[in-house]
Design a protein around this motif. Sequence first.
Motif, PDB file in Angstrom:
ATOM      1  N   LEU A 151      83.090  -7.273  30.569  1.00  0.00           N
ATOM      2  CA  LEU A 151      84.537  -7.478  30.561  1.00  0.00           C
ATOM      3  C   LEU A 151      85.189  -6.608  31.633  1.00  0.00           C
ATOM      4  O   LEU A 151      84.795  -5.463  31.840  1.00  0.00           O
ATOM      5  CB  LEU A 151      85.133  -7.131  29.198  1.00  0.00           C
ATOM      6  CG  LEU A 151      84.867  -8.108  28.069  1.00  0.00           C
ATOM      7  CD1 LEU A 151      85.624  -7.667  26.819  1.00  0.00           C
ATOM      8  CD2 LEU A 151      85.283  -9.514  28.434  1.00  0.00           C
ATOM      9  N   VAL A 152      86.185  -7.170  32.286  1.00  0.00           N
ATOM     10  CA  VAL A 152      86.887  -6.450  33.339  1.00  0.00           C
ATOM     11  C   VAL A 152      88.249  -6.033  32.806  1.00  0.00           C
ATOM     12  O   VAL A 152      88.978  -6.839  32.230  1.00  0.00           O
ATOM     13  CB  VAL A 152      87.069  -7.361  34.576  1.00  0.00           C
ATOM     14  CG1 VAL A 152      87.847  -6.641  35.657  1.00  0.00           C
ATOM     15  CG2 VAL A 152      85.720  -7.824  35.096  1.00  0.00           C
ATOM     16  N   GLN A 153      88.591  -4.756  32.983  1.00  0.00           N
ATOM     17  CA  GLN A 153      89.902  -4.264  32.557  1.00  0.00           C
ATOM     18  C   GLN A 153      90.956  -4.846  33.479  1.00  0.00           C
ATOM     19  O   GLN A 153      90.868  -4.711  34.694  1.00  0.00           O
ATOM     20  CB  GLN A 153      89.930  -2.738  32.611  1.00  0.00           C
ATOM     21  CG  GLN A 153      91.237  -2.121  32.185  1.00  0.00           C
ATOM     22  CD  GLN A 153      91.511  -2.302  30.700  1.00  0.00           C
ATOM     23  OE1 GLN A 153      90.593  -2.407  29.904  1.00  0.00           O
ATOM     24  NE2 GLN A 153      92.768  -2.342  30.345  1.00  0.00           N
ATOM     25  N   HIS A 154      91.959  -5.506  32.898  1.00  0.00           N
ATOM     26  CA  HIS A 154      93.028  -6.100  33.695  1.00  0.00           C
ATOM     27  C   HIS A 154      94.355  -5.518  33.255  1.00  0.00           C
ATOM     28  O   HIS A 154      94.699  -5.580  32.081  1.00  0.00           O
ATOM     29  CB  HIS A 154      93.050  -7.619  33.535  1.00  0.00           C
ATOM     30  CG  HIS A 154      94.171  -8.271  34.271  1.00  0.00           C
ATOM     31  ND1 HIS A 154      94.167  -8.414  35.634  1.00  0.00           N
ATOM     32  CD2 HIS A 154      95.340  -8.799  33.840  1.00  0.00           C
ATOM     33  CE1 HIS A 154      95.274  -9.009  36.013  1.00  0.00           C
ATOM     34  NE2 HIS A 154      96.008  -9.251  34.938  1.00  0.00           N
ATOM     35  N   GLU A 155      95.058  -4.920  34.181  1.00  0.00           N
ATOM     36  CA  GLU A 155      96.376  -4.373  33.872  1.00  0.00           C
ATOM     37  C   GLU A 155      97.423  -5.167  34.632  1.00  0.00           C
ATOM     38  O   GLU A 155      97.264  -5.441  35.820  1.00  0.00           O
ATOM     39  CB  GLU A 155      96.446  -2.901  34.257  1.00  0.00           C
ATOM     40  CG  GLU A 155      95.541  -2.032  33.397  1.00  0.00           C
ATOM     41  CD  GLU A 155      95.711  -0.558  33.687  1.00  0.00           C
ATOM     42  OE1 GLU A 155      96.797  -0.150  34.144  1.00  0.00           O
ATOM     43  OE2 GLU A 155      94.755   0.184  33.451  1.00  0.00           O
ATOM     44  N   PHE A 157      81.701  -8.386  25.937  1.00  0.00           N
ATOM     45  CA  PHE A 157      82.120  -7.021  25.610  1.00  0.00           C
ATOM     46  C   PHE A 157      80.907  -6.116  25.389  1.00  0.00           C
ATOM     47  O   PHE A 157      80.814  -5.029  25.952  1.00  0.00           O
ATOM     48  CB  PHE A 157      83.011  -7.021  24.369  1.00  0.00           C
ATOM     49  CG  PHE A 157      83.363  -5.641  23.892  1.00  0.00           C
ATOM     50  CD1 PHE A 157      84.292  -4.872  24.571  1.00  0.00           C
ATOM     51  CD2 PHE A 157      82.753  -5.104  22.767  1.00  0.00           C
ATOM     52  CE1 PHE A 157      84.611  -3.590  24.142  1.00  0.00           C
ATOM     53  CE2 PHE A 157      83.055  -3.839  22.328  1.00  0.00           C
ATOM     54  CZ  PHE A 157      84.003  -3.077  23.018  1.00  0.00           C
TER      55      PHE A 157
END
Length: 83
Positions: A60-64, A55
């Motif tokens: 970190l990869v944003q995952h939706e 972080f």
Amino acid sequence: MSPVFPSMRSAFNSAWMGFFPVLQDHCGLFVLKEKVILFNWSGHGLVDLPAYDAFLSGRLVQHELTDEEIQKALKSIEGFPKP
């Protein structure tokens, strides 16, 4: 002996448990008959440390979730009791 790194939640709970008697004694907010405070120290923090590092370093990869994934997850818990 290696150091112990509590998870963030455990660290917060530990701090609160130290403050709880102060509230009871000075504010009268909580009236307890017993003088024992019991809480659960969950986790050791070792799993958290790489996540904090990722972080803070921006890895970190944003995952939706897609609507399809959400509907599939909701369907998988249909039979469970609701609060």
